[in-house]
Scaffold this active site. Structure first.
Site, PDB file in Angstrom:
ATOM      1  N   TYR A  10       0.851  -1.173  -0.260  1.00  0.00           N
ATOM      2  CA  TYR A  10       0.077   0.085   0.018  1.00  0.00           C
ATOM      3  C   TYR A  10       0.805   1.404  -0.017  1.00  0.00           C
ATOM      4  CZ  TYR A  10      -3.877   3.085   1.372  1.00  0.00           C
ATOM      5  OH  TYR A  10      -4.475   4.263   1.655  1.00  0.00           O
ATOM      6  N   ARG A  68     -10.561  -1.433  10.309  1.00  0.00           N
ATOM      7  CA  ARG A  68     -10.048   0.026  10.648  1.00  0.00           C
ATOM      8  C   ARG A  68     -10.730   0.259  12.144  1.00  0.00           C
ATOM      9  NH1 ARG A  68     -10.604   3.503   5.037  1.00  0.00           N
ATOM     10  NH2 ARG A  68     -12.029   2.106   4.458  1.00  0.00           N
ATOM     11  N   VAL A  72     -11.855   2.777  13.794  1.00  0.00           N
ATOM     12  CA  VAL A  72     -13.129   3.622  14.061  1.00  0.00           C
ATOM     13  C   VAL A  72     -14.466   2.624  14.055  1.00  0.00           C
ATOM     14  CG1 VAL A  72     -14.612   5.547  13.677  1.00  0.00           C
ATOM     15  CG2 VAL A  72     -12.174   5.736  13.801  1.00  0.00           C
ATOM     16  N   GLN A  90       3.001   7.419  15.642  1.00  0.00           N
ATOM     17  CA  GLN A  90       2.276   8.686  15.816  1.00  0.00           C
ATOM     18  C   GLN A  90       1.882   9.285  14.400  1.00  0.00           C
ATOM     19  OE1 GLN A  90       5.104  11.339  17.359  1.00  0.00           O
ATOM     20  NE2 GLN A  90       6.633  10.799  15.715  1.00  0.00           N
TER      21      GLN A  90
HETATM   22  P1  NAD Z   1     -12.676   1.800   0.140  1.00  0.00           P
HETATM   23  O1  NAD Z   1     -12.078   0.453   0.375  1.00  0.00           O
HETATM   24  O2  NAD Z   1     -14.151   1.910   0.881  1.00  0.00           O
HETATM   25  O3  NAD Z   1     -12.826   2.351  -1.288  1.00  0.00           O
HETATM   26  C1  NAD Z   1     -11.994   1.823  -2.202  1.00  0.00           C
HETATM   27  C2  NAD Z   1     -12.760   1.822  -3.478  1.00  0.00           C
HETATM   28  O4  NAD Z   1     -11.797   1.206  -4.633  1.00  0.00           O
HETATM   29  C3  NAD Z   1     -13.645   0.505  -3.484  1.00  0.00           C
HETATM   30  O5  NAD Z   1     -14.874   0.652  -3.674  1.00  0.00           O
HETATM   31  C4  NAD Z   1     -13.082  -0.887  -4.056  1.00  0.00           C
HETATM   32  O6  NAD Z   1     -13.976  -1.694  -4.650  1.00  0.00           O
HETATM   33  C5  NAD Z   1     -12.413   0.065  -5.270  1.00  0.00           C
HETATM   34  N1  NAD Z   1     -11.453  -0.640  -5.891  1.00  0.00           N
HETATM   35  C6  NAD Z   1     -10.371  -1.214  -5.250  1.00  0.00           C
HETATM   36  N2  NAD Z   1      -9.697  -1.796  -6.104  1.00  0.00           N
HETATM   37  C7  NAD Z   1      -9.975  -1.305  -7.343  1.00  0.00           C
HETATM   38  C8  NAD Z   1      -9.610  -1.589  -8.804  1.00  0.00           C
HETATM   39  N3  NAD Z   1      -8.663  -2.168  -9.102  1.00  0.00           N
HETATM   40  N4  NAD Z   1     -10.287  -0.986  -9.771  1.00  0.00           N
HETATM   41  C9  NAD Z   1     -11.546  -0.389  -9.570  1.00  0.00           C
HETATM   42  N5  NAD Z   1     -12.116   0.026  -8.372  1.00  0.00           N
HETATM   43  C10 NAD Z   1     -11.301  -0.663  -7.289  1.00  0.00           C
HETATM   44  O7  NAD Z   1     -11.688   2.917   0.950  1.00  0.00           O
HETATM   45  P2  NAD Z   1     -11.760   4.475   1.180  1.00  0.00           P
HETATM   46  O8  NAD Z   1     -11.433   4.679   2.637  1.00  0.00           O
HETATM   47  O9  NAD Z   1     -12.996   5.101   0.553  1.00  0.00           O
HETATM   48  O10 NAD Z   1     -10.472   5.052   0.441  1.00  0.00           O
HETATM   49  C11 NAD Z   1     -10.594   5.352  -0.887  1.00  0.00           C
HETATM   50  C12 NAD Z   1      -9.159   6.137  -1.279  1.00  0.00           C
HETATM   51  O11 NAD Z   1      -8.737   7.055  -0.466  1.00  0.00           O
HETATM   52  C13 NAD Z   1      -8.372   4.946  -1.319  1.00  0.00           C
HETATM   53  O12 NAD Z   1      -7.425   5.249  -2.473  1.00  0.00           O
HETATM   54  C14 NAD Z   1      -7.374   5.189  -0.183  1.00  0.00           C
HETATM   55  O13 NAD Z   1      -6.268   4.746  -0.273  1.00  0.00           O
HETATM   56  C15 NAD Z   1      -7.572   6.709   0.157  1.00  0.00           C
HETATM   57  N6  NAD Z   1      -7.499   6.921   1.661  1.00  0.00           N
HETATM   58  C16 NAD Z   1      -8.449   6.778   2.378  1.00  0.00           C
HETATM   59  C17 NAD Z   1      -8.280   7.064   3.678  1.00  0.00           C
HETATM   60  C18 NAD Z   1      -9.334   6.737   4.834  1.00  0.00           C
HETATM   61  O14 NAD Z   1      -8.870   7.131   5.821  1.00  0.00           O
HETATM   62  N7  NAD Z   1     -10.410   6.439   4.450  1.00  0.00           N
HETATM   63  C19 NAD Z   1      -6.949   7.391   4.136  1.00  0.00           C
HETATM   64  C20 NAD Z   1      -5.763   7.584   3.345  1.00  0.00           C
HETATM   65  C21 NAD Z   1      -6.133   7.259   2.024  1.00  0.00           C
HETATM   66  N1  UDP Z   2      -6.271  -0.470  16.082  1.00  0.00           N
HETATM   67  C1  UDP Z   2      -6.491  -1.048  17.207  1.00  0.00           C
HETATM   68  N2  UDP Z   2      -7.554  -2.139  17.284  1.00  0.00           N
HETATM   69  C2  UDP Z   2      -8.195  -2.566  16.314  1.00  0.00           C
HETATM   70  C3  UDP Z   2      -7.816  -1.977  15.058  1.00  0.00           C
HETATM   71  C4  UDP Z   2      -6.683  -0.929  14.971  1.00  0.00           C
HETATM   72  O1  UDP Z   2      -5.792  -0.733  18.059  1.00  0.00           O
HETATM   73  O2  UDP Z   2      -9.014  -3.480  16.377  1.00  0.00           O
HETATM   74  C5  UDP Z   2      -5.031   0.347  15.952  1.00  0.00           C
HETATM   75  C6  UDP Z   2      -3.868  -0.002  14.783  1.00  0.00           C
HETATM   76  O3  UDP Z   2      -3.062  -0.783  15.497  1.00  0.00           O
HETATM   77  C7  UDP Z   2      -3.600   1.469  14.725  1.00  0.00           C
HETATM   78  C8  UDP Z   2      -4.627   2.477  14.678  1.00  0.00           C
HETATM   79  O4  UDP Z   2      -5.436   1.645  15.562  1.00  0.00           O
HETATM   80  O5  UDP Z   2      -2.444   1.875  15.656  1.00  0.00           O
HETATM   81  C9  UDP Z   2      -5.067   2.842  13.143  1.00  0.00           C
HETATM   82  O6  UDP Z   2      -5.444   1.544  12.779  1.00  0.00           O
HETATM   83  P1  UDP Z   2      -6.340   1.402  11.201  1.00  0.00           P
HETATM   84  O7  UDP Z   2      -6.147   0.193  10.506  1.00  0.00           O
HETATM   85  O8  UDP Z   2      -7.767   1.938  11.523  1.00  0.00           O
HETATM   86  O9  UDP Z   2      -5.511   2.544  10.292  1.00  0.00           O
HETATM   87  P2  UDP Z   2      -3.757   2.688  10.287  1.00  0.00           P
HETATM   88  O10 UDP Z   2      -2.911   2.163  11.162  1.00  0.00           O
HETATM   89  O11 UDP Z   2      -3.548   2.573   8.610  1.00  0.00           O
HETATM   90  O12 UDP Z   2      -3.891   4.269  10.400  1.00  0.00           O
END
Ligand code: NAD
Ligand code: UDP
Length: 317
Positions: free
Chosen positions: A149, A190, A192, A280
């Site tokens: 990723y 995730r 939350v 962090q």
């Molecule tokens: P999500 O998994 O709900 O959404 C991703 C979407 O992409 C899904 O609908 C999935 O089916 C689609 N997808 C995956 N692979 C695909 C492919 N090969 N072709 C077409 N569609 C495909 O996740 P999200 O939280 O909505 O994230 C959306 C974007 O934002 C992602 O690129 C993610 O990396 C980025 N992002 C999200 C967060 C967050 O906290 N939510 C943080 C950082 C970056």
């Molecule tokens: N985390 C946790 N319990 C869970 C899922 C996640 O303590 O059941 C922690 C995880 O280890 C990380 C933080 O929550 O420190 C955020 O995790 P998440 O997978 O939401 O996102 P990312 O690590 O990609 O920020």
């Protein structure tokens, strides 16, 4: 009268958590929206309410293959975002980020379209600079379980900037920090969504490690506002730009807040800390404040309340 000039807009990953909220917003603004998704982590139900609208279209497509449509703007969001999902098929994750970026950039180049990339705070890895500023190059393990990723997203940023320098493409790279809200997948692990679902079911809340690691949580409506402002900036501004909420919490504090808001009897238990889990994370959003006139407005307790209501309704169905 509509405030914005209507555009033809492509949203890849449009049936996912963030993508579906973005489609809602763009459709409401009067744009002609094409939502592309392979439904790996997203679902039709996230956009079902838009299907009857004349300015919304849903296409099943995998962005690792070329796509031929005619649009003015592209939001490239396709990529699984939760560690459980992106580690399920890590090779496909990197392909989605890298081949997906190449295909969407090729499309943007042919159409001279403006293209936004959903990049991530994960490009900073386990950061040694805190809070994270855009100029920080990061501390990323290239061969660990999160690398598919993190490195995929870093390579996508490289491609975006090379298309910008080499072909003059109008790119917009947003580095998104942890965002939450309704339509998160209940089983994507995730933090939350996991804590809320555990609390509502009265199951133990699984805090990884001692829970002292930090994250900064942005409510989805705040983030979508930033996406739209960034896309609508009239001048070229490739970024990268941090998009997130700068208020930082420990994971233990988050667990306690969720228990308080749900009134749950769940107990907090300790689970093993995953490999390379960042210790962090907090965005410095000075650039977003200055360039977009944007900052989050939804406090954690308020956003969590709305998210709890969503999961409460979904789980009891
Ligand atoms: P999500 O998994 O709900 O959404 C991703 C979407 O992409 C899904 O609908 C999935 O089916 C689609 N997808 C995956 N692979 C695909 C492919 N090969 N072709 C077409 N569609 C495909 O996740 P999200 O939280 O909505 O994230 C959306 C974007 O934002 C992602 O690129 C993610 O990396 C980025 N992002 C999200 C967060 C967050 O906290 N939510 C943080 C950082 C970056
Ligand atoms: N985390 C946790 N319990 C869970 C899922 C996640 O303590 O059941 C922690 C995880 O280890 C990380 C933080 O929550 O420190 C955020 O995790 P998440 O997978 O939401 O996102 P990312 O690590 O990609 O920020």
């Amino acid at each position: 009268m509509k405030q914005h000039f209507e555009q033809r807009v492509l949203v890849t990953g449009g049936a996912g958590f963030l993508g579906s909220h973005l489609c809602d917003r763009l459709v409401a603004m009067g744009h002609d929206v094409i939502c592309v998704d392979n439904f790996f982590t997203g679902s039709k139900s996230n956009v079902a309410h838009l299907l009857g609208k004349p300015n919304f279209e849903l296409i099943r497509h995998d962005v690792t293959f070329p796509l031929y449509v005619e649009v003015d703007q592209i939001f490239n969001l396709a990529c699984p975002a939760s560690p459980i999902h992106y580690q399920h098929d890590p090779v496909q994750t990197t392909k989605t980020s890298v081949h997906g970026a190449i295909n969407m950039l090729g499309l943007a180049k042919r159409l001279r379209a403006t293209i936004f990339q959903a990049s991530t705070s994960e490009v900073y890895g386990d950061p040694s600079v805190h809070p994270q500023v855009e100029g920080y190059w990061g501390n990323v393990n290239p061969i660990g379980p999160r690398s598919c990723y993190d490195e995929g997203k870093r390579c996508a940023e490289t491609l975006f900037f090379d298309y910008h320098r080499q072909h003059g493409l109008n790119i917009k790279v947003g580095r998104i920090f942890n965002t939450y809200g309704p339509r998160m997948h209940p089983n994507d692990g995730r933090v939350v969504s996991t804590f809320i679902v555990q609390a509502l079911r009265g199951e133990p809340i699984t805090v990884n490690g001692d829970g002292s690691q930090t994250r900064s949580f942005c409510y989805v409506s705040d983030l979508i506002e930033a996406f739209v402002r960034y896309m609508d900036l009239p001048e070229m501004f490739p970024g990268p730009i941090n998009l997130g909420n700068p208020v930082e919490f420990t994971i233990r504090e988050l667990a306690e807040e969720v228990i308080k808001l749900t009134g749950s009897r769940s107990k907090i238990i300790s689970s093993p800390i995953p490999t390379d889990d960042p210790k962090q994370r907090r965005p410095d959003i000075s650039l977003a404040r200055a360039r977009l006139g944007w900052q989050p407005t939804v406090q954690l307790a308020e956003g969590l309340k709305k998210t709890v209501e969503y999961f409460d309704a979904t789980l009891s169905r």
